[in-house]
Design an enzyme around this catalytic site. Structure first.
Site, PDB file in Angstrom:
ATOM      1  N   GLU A 107       0.823  -1.214   0.000  1.00  0.00           N
ATOM      2  CA  GLU A 107       0.000   0.000   0.000  1.00  0.00           C
ATOM      3  C   GLU A 107       0.855   1.260   0.000  1.00  0.00           C
ATOM      4  OE1 GLU A 107      -4.021  -1.549   2.235  1.00  0.00           O
ATOM      5  OE2 GLU A 107      -2.384  -0.955   3.535  1.00  0.00           O
ATOM      6  N   CYS A 120       3.265   8.484   1.394  1.00  0.00           N
ATOM      7  CA  CYS A 120       3.823   7.524   2.332  1.00  0.00           C
ATOM      8  C   CYS A 120       3.943   6.211   1.570  1.00  0.00           C
ATOM      9  CB  CYS A 120       2.860   7.411   3.516  1.00  0.00           C
ATOM     10  SG  CYS A 120       3.337   6.159   4.713  1.00  0.00           S
ATOM     11  N   CYS A 127       6.443  -6.936   6.895  1.00  0.00           N
ATOM     12  CA  CYS A 127       7.587  -6.430   7.659  1.00  0.00           C
ATOM     13  C   CYS A 127       8.029  -7.503   8.632  1.00  0.00           C
ATOM     14  CB  CYS A 127       7.185  -5.163   8.436  1.00  0.00           C
ATOM     15  SG  CYS A 127       8.571  -4.378   9.301  1.00  0.00           S
ATOM     16  N   CYS A 131       6.834  -5.415  15.529  1.00  0.00           N
ATOM     17  CA  CYS A 131       6.402  -4.509  16.598  1.00  0.00           C
ATOM     18  C   CYS A 131       4.931  -4.824  16.915  1.00  0.00           C
ATOM     19  CB  CYS A 131       6.562  -3.049  16.167  1.00  0.00           C
ATOM     20  SG  CYS A 131       8.270  -2.655  15.714  1.00  0.00           S
ATOM     21  N   CYS A 134       1.795  -2.635  15.665  1.00  0.00           N
ATOM     22  CA  CYS A 134       1.720  -2.257  14.255  1.00  0.00           C
ATOM     23  C   CYS A 134       1.065  -3.368  13.445  1.00  0.00           C
ATOM     24  CB  CYS A 134       3.136  -1.980  13.744  1.00  0.00           C
ATOM     25  SG  CYS A 134       3.227  -1.698  11.963  1.00  0.00           S
ATOM     26  N   CYS A 361      -0.765   5.580  10.313  1.00  0.00           N
ATOM     27  CA  CYS A 361       0.472   4.904  10.725  1.00  0.00           C
ATOM     28  C   CYS A 361       0.170   3.562  11.361  1.00  0.00           C
ATOM     29  CB  CYS A 361       1.217   5.714  11.779  1.00  0.00           C
ATOM     30  SG  CYS A 361       1.859   7.248  11.187  1.00  0.00           S
TER      31      CYS A 361
HETATM   32  N1  SAH Z   1       9.656   0.245   9.857  1.00  0.00           N
HETATM   33  C1  SAH Z   1       9.769   1.662   9.885  1.00  0.00           C
HETATM   34  C2  SAH Z   1       8.757   2.414   9.047  1.00  0.00           C
HETATM   35  C3  SAH Z   1       7.319   1.986   9.066  1.00  0.00           C
HETATM   36  S1  SAH Z   1       6.153   2.566  10.223  1.00  0.00           S
HETATM   37  C4  SAH Z   1       9.713   2.153  11.302  1.00  0.00           C
HETATM   38  O1  SAH Z   1       9.353   1.389  12.185  1.00  0.00           O
HETATM   39  O2  SAH Z   1      10.078   3.296  11.543  1.00  0.00           O
HETATM   40  C5  SAH Z   1       6.154   4.280  10.396  1.00  0.00           C
HETATM   41  C6  SAH Z   1       5.852   4.711  11.815  1.00  0.00           C
HETATM   42  O3  SAH Z   1       4.525   4.334  12.252  1.00  0.00           O
HETATM   43  C7  SAH Z   1       6.802   4.080  12.814  1.00  0.00           C
HETATM   44  O4  SAH Z   1       7.240   5.055  13.716  1.00  0.00           O
HETATM   45  C8  SAH Z   1       5.915   3.081  13.496  1.00  0.00           C
HETATM   46  O5  SAH Z   1       6.400   2.711  14.749  1.00  0.00           O
HETATM   47  C9  SAH Z   1       4.619   3.835  13.571  1.00  0.00           C
HETATM   48  N2  SAH Z   1       3.479   2.984  13.894  1.00  0.00           N
HETATM   49  C10 SAH Z   1       3.350   1.657  13.668  1.00  0.00           C
HETATM   50  N3  SAH Z   1       2.170   1.213  14.122  1.00  0.00           N
HETATM   51  C11 SAH Z   1       1.526   2.267  14.655  1.00  0.00           C
HETATM   52  C12 SAH Z   1       0.244   2.435  15.259  1.00  0.00           C
HETATM   53  N4  SAH Z   1      -0.585   1.415  15.395  1.00  0.00           N
HETATM   54  N5  SAH Z   1      -0.077   3.675  15.682  1.00  0.00           N
HETATM   55  C13 SAH Z   1       0.771   4.702  15.520  1.00  0.00           C
HETATM   56  N6  SAH Z   1       1.964   4.609  14.944  1.00  0.00           N
HETATM   57  C14 SAH Z   1       2.352   3.400  14.513  1.00  0.00           C
END
Ligand code: SAH
Length: 370
Positions: A107, A120, A127, A131, A134, A361
């Site tokens: 996406e 974005c 991935c 985390c 996410c 995000c």
């Molecule tokens: N892998 C990279 C980029 C992808 S995510 C990274 O982790 O930086 C981009 C941002 O969105 C990251 O800071 C991630 O931690 C954040 N993110 C992921 N899941 C989220 C959620 N459920 N709510 C808010 N931010 C989130």
């Protein structure tokens, strides 16, 4: 056993995408065009269409003879095919679900703001960083995206913005690697894509490196390497908590590189590139939003990076399906901001776009169903 199954039942997923113009640097493009039996200058002509005029449609390339066009098509295989587009925020947030040559889904999200247009983009399908807050992290890694798949997300978004998808015709000014995937885990292809995105047309898309942000969980050796590439893009580090104990679970790669090591790599990146670092912090109710964590965050950033070289972006947590975690209440969020700022560190709350269409995000999960 499975080797005896006919391949038709199990289409070869995860295959490397075919070679595309946007995978190649100018010398490689010339070589590829020559291999096709065409004069080298056709490479520049093709690049001018793709990077300069943002088109991959051979029908629009009227300055090329029909025979040459047919052959050059070999360098423009359709890699990023739109499956679905969803729109919200008054048409200013547009999520594209796209399919790769092998059926892989990923996406991208185009967002219009009064002063800029941002896309974005994804660097991987899925991935591997796992985390727990996410959505992308829950499904694991499908595969790395190719350089051209990364660049073409930008090219298509730039074209859409130019054609008025955000209202008036807009110039795409900002690219954030905050879609699916960990960009620094797909290092080579991402760096090649950064070159293609930032080189002036017709060599590249001509977007200023100042408008490009690479976001990472904190892969320390890759951060140090990126600093040496001569690409002054902004680095965003997804910290999410200033203490190792909690970060070991929120960002599992912390078990490999600890908070202090990641922040030190951030300082080196800022020193080498002259760019301010962004610290990403998804604020999760009763998990990482306590006043003491705000104080510790401010103190660590001041000590390890320096107040002039860092900015904190708080992201209200976007709840993902099946998770019991939620965003922090607004008063808690305000107090957190106040405390970080009291340490002399600049701190703002990110406006969350695209929540209703799962485009915010951490919500990108790329299912064809919804
Ligand atoms: N892998 C990279 C980029 C992808 S995510 C990274 O982790 O930086 C981009 C941002 O969105 C990251 O800071 C991630 O931690 C954040 N993110 C992921 N899941 C989220 C959620 N459920 N709510 C808010 N931010 C989130």
């Amino acid at each position: 056993m499975s080797t005896s199954l006919p391949l038709v039942f199990d289409a070869p997923k995860r295959a490397t995408p075919p070679r595309h113009l946007a995978d190649l640097d100018p010398a490689e493009r010339k070589a590829a065009v020559t291999e096709l039996g065409l004069p080298g200058f056709r490479a520049d002509q093709l690049a001018r269409h793709y990077f300069g005029r943002l088109t991959a449609d051979l029908g629009e390339m009227s300055d090329l003879p029909a025979a040459a066009r047919a052959q050059l098509g070999a360098l423009l295989p359709p890699l990023v095919r739109t499956v679905k587009e969803q729109v919200c925020d008054d048409g200013q947030t547009r999520k594209t679900l796209w399919k790769g040559h092998d059926g892989t889904l990923a996406e991208s999200v185009l967002m219009g703001y009064p002063d800029r247009a941002t896309v974005c983009i994804s660097s991987q399908a899925g991935c591997g960083m796992a985390c727990p807050f996410c959505a992308t992290g829950q499904g694991g890694l499908q595969r790395n995206l190719s350089t051209a798949e990364i660049v073409d997300q930008v090219r298509q978004a730039a074209r859409k913005a130019q054609e008025g998808a955000l209202g008036e015709p807009r110039r795409l000014s900002n690219i954030v690697f905050m879609g699916m995937g960990e960009p620094l885990a797909n290092y080579k292809r991402v760096v090649a894509a950064l070159r293609r995105i930032t080189e002036p047309a017709p060599s590249g898309l001509g977007i200023s490196p100042r408008g490009v942000t690479v976001s990472t969980v904190g892969l320390v050796p890759a951060i140090d390497k990126l600093a040496q590439e001569g690409l002054p893009v902004t680095l965003a580090i997804s910290l999410h908590t200033p203490d190792d104990e909690l970060r070991d679970t929120l960002v599992p790669v912390n078990n490999r590189w600890k908070v202090a090591e990641v922040l030190d790599a951030g300082r080196r990146y800022a020193q080498t590139t002259g760019r301010r670092i962004s610290i990403e912090y998804a604020l999760i109710r009763d998990v990482n939003d306590q006043p003491w964590r705000a104080d510790l965050l401010g103190k660590l950033l001041r000590q390890r990076i320096g107040t002039k070289r860092v900015h904190v972006n708080l992201i209200p947590l976007n709840p993902t399906p099946g998770s019991e975690w939620d965003a922090s209440p607004k008063p808690v969020e305000r107090e957190f901001v106040r405390r970080v700022q009291a340490a002399g560190v600049s701190c703002t709350v990110r406006d969350t776009r695209g929540q209703e269409i799962d485009a915010a995000c951490g919500q990108l999960a790329a299912t064809a169903r919804t």
